[in-house]
Design a protein around this motif. Structure first.
Motif, mmCIF file in Angstrom:
data_model
loop_
_atom_site.group_PDB
_atom_site.id
_atom_site.type_symbol
_atom_site.label_atom_id
_atom_site.label_comp_id
_atom_site.label_asym_id
_atom_site.label_seq_id
_atom_site.Cartn_x
_atom_site.Cartn_y
_atom_site.Cartn_z
ATOM 1 N N CYS A 101 0.842 -1.214 0.000
ATOM 2 C CA CYS A 101 0.000 0.000 0.000
ATOM 3 C C CYS A 101 0.870 1.254 0.000
ATOM 4 C CB CYS A 101 -0.915 0.006 1.223
ATOM 5 S SG CYS A 101 -0.062 0.275 2.784
ATOM 6 N N LEU A 102 0.211 2.328 -0.343
ATOM 7 C CA LEU A 102 0.840 3.647 -0.264
ATOM 8 C C LEU A 102 1.138 3.945 1.207
ATOM 9 C CD1 LEU A 102 1.168 5.842 -2.464
ATOM 10 C CD2 LEU A 102 -1.072 6.701 -1.767
ATOM 11 N N MET A 103 2.279 4.599 1.456
ATOM 12 C CA MET A 103 2.600 5.074 2.808
ATOM 13 C C MET A 103 2.757 6.590 2.704
ATOM 14 S SD MET A 103 2.864 2.106 4.344
ATOM 15 C CE MET A 103 3.667 2.325 5.897
ATOM 16 N N ILE A 148 -1.801 3.723 3.953
ATOM 17 C CA ILE A 148 -3.036 4.231 3.341
ATOM 18 C C ILE A 148 -3.675 3.047 2.621
ATOM 19 C CG2 ILE A 148 -4.005 5.884 1.710
ATOM 20 C CD1 ILE A 148 -1.533 7.680 2.239
ATOM 21 N N THR A 149 -4.823 2.606 3.113
ATOM 22 C CA THR A 149 -5.454 1.394 2.596
ATOM 23 C C THR A 149 -6.899 1.697 2.184
ATOM 24 O OG1 THR A 149 -6.170 0.785 4.806
ATOM 25 C CG2 THR A 149 -4.051 -0.099 4.087
ATOM 26 N N GLY A 150 -7.516 0.757 1.478
ATOM 27 C CA GLY A 150 -8.920 0.951 1.106
ATOM 28 C C GLY A 150 -9.375 -0.143 0.162
ATOM 29 N N PRO A 151 -10.687 -0.192 -0.096
ATOM 30 C CA PRO A 151 -11.244 -1.213 -0.995
ATOM 31 C C PRO A 151 -11.189 -0.801 -2.460
ATOM 32 C CG PRO A 151 -13.022 0.080 -0.029
ATOM 33 C CD PRO A 151 -11.728 0.644 0.537
ATOM 34 N N ALA A 152 -11.268 -1.782 -3.338
ATOM 35 C CA ALA A 152 -11.330 -1.502 -4.784
ATOM 36 C C ALA A 152 -12.456 -0.516 -5.051
ATOM 37 C CB ALA A 152 -11.573 -2.802 -5.537
#
Ligand SMILES: O=C(O)CCC(=O)C(=O)O
Length: 289
Positions: free
Chosen positions: A156-158, A196-200
């Protein structure tokens, strides 16, 4: 599209994850194209594809790429050629969200897909996007659309909350443009970074000066991002586009501006070698190089 709390979060932290940035049909169409490109990449040993308008291969793979284990890592400016990506760049909920932040008048700058397939080595060295795309002002949003779930273990993006309000950090080591912050700066950034996380279907809306990077994908699920860069119409480039394309300057919301808004300060200009993607600039070789 965005609530007052979401806008406040964006300006405070320098980023925001918002769900449902595209419709299920838009997401499915982009994913179908991408699945096809991953298959196609198995037939290629070196970067390939219909060239970008400055003559670079559109599809770039990492040095670890093989037919059995593809490492397609970058598709340059897909909106130039592929309708599903063009539609989302011009007219999705994602664009309305961007307009909520830096609008009402918004234009497009460039786009790309970063793929990060399982087993690939692709990582992103710490940088601020503004150092690659300096403009007369920093009302610029990088919209990173999640084409699959983005999780802690798939690279994921950091990002460093609040870093968009701090200084710009050089991407030079002495006289050499490395495309990454210096080792000392990276240590300081990593001490403050958050995943930084999240769903499709969600989008990370990121301020152009947010310090960010990402590690390799250690999971068995890909981590594709469709990344579109938008600016306020009164922000004008101070340097050439690192990824020239057919639609640079396209008005996606509101009205054009004949006024350039200037922000005081000193801006370090990048030095962009004409390689297949910014991963090579950051020292990660392309396939068969
Ligand atoms: O793919 C990522 O993790 C980050 C992308 C990025 O920073 C960029 O392409 O500028």
């Amino acid at each position: 599209m965005l609530t007052a709390a979401q806008k406040e979060q964006f300006w405070r932290d320098g980023f925001l994850v918002a769900t449902d940035a595209v419709s299920p049909a838009e997401l499915a169409a982009m994913r179908a194209d991408l699945a096809g490109w991953v298959e196609e990449s198995r037939d290629h040993a070196v970067p390939y594809g219909p060239p970008t308008i400055d003559g670079r291969p559109r599809f770039d793979m990492g040095a670890e790429h093989t037919a059995e284990r593809p490492a397609l890592r970058r598709i340059n400016n897909p909106s130039d050629l592929y309708p599903a990506y063009d539609q989302v760049m011009r007219n999705s909920a994602m664009v309305d969200m961007v307009a909520d932040l830096i609008g009402p008048d918004v234009k497009f700058h460039h786009c790309k897909i970063n793929v990060k397939l399982p087993g690939s080595h692709t990582e992103v060295g710490y940088h601020q996007d503004f150092a690659y795309t300096p403009h007369t002002n920093d009302d610029i949003v990088t919209a990173l659309l999640l084409l699959d779930d983005m999780t802690r273990d798939n690279g994921c993006l950091m990002g460093v909350p609040g870093s968009h309000r701090g200084p710009m950090h050089t991407l030079f080591a002495g006289e050499r443009f490395t495309g990454c912050m210096t080792a000392e700066t990276v240590v300081r950034m990593k001490a403050r970074q958050v995943p930084i996380t999240g769903p499709a279907g969600a989008v990370c809306l990121m301020h152009t000066k947010l310090a960010h990077g990402s590690e390799a994908n250690r999971a068995d699920r890909p981590r594709p991002l469709y990344i579109c860069v938008y600016t306020a119409t009164d922000a004008f480039p101070l340097w050439r586009n690192p990824m020239p394309n057919r639609h640079e300057g396209l008005l996606v919301r509101g009205a054009p501006s004949r006024l350039a808004r200037l922000q005081a300060g000193v801006v370090e200009l990048p030095d962009q070698p004409k390689s297949a993607s910014f991963f090579t600039v950051q020292g990660q070789r392309s396939a068969a190089e």
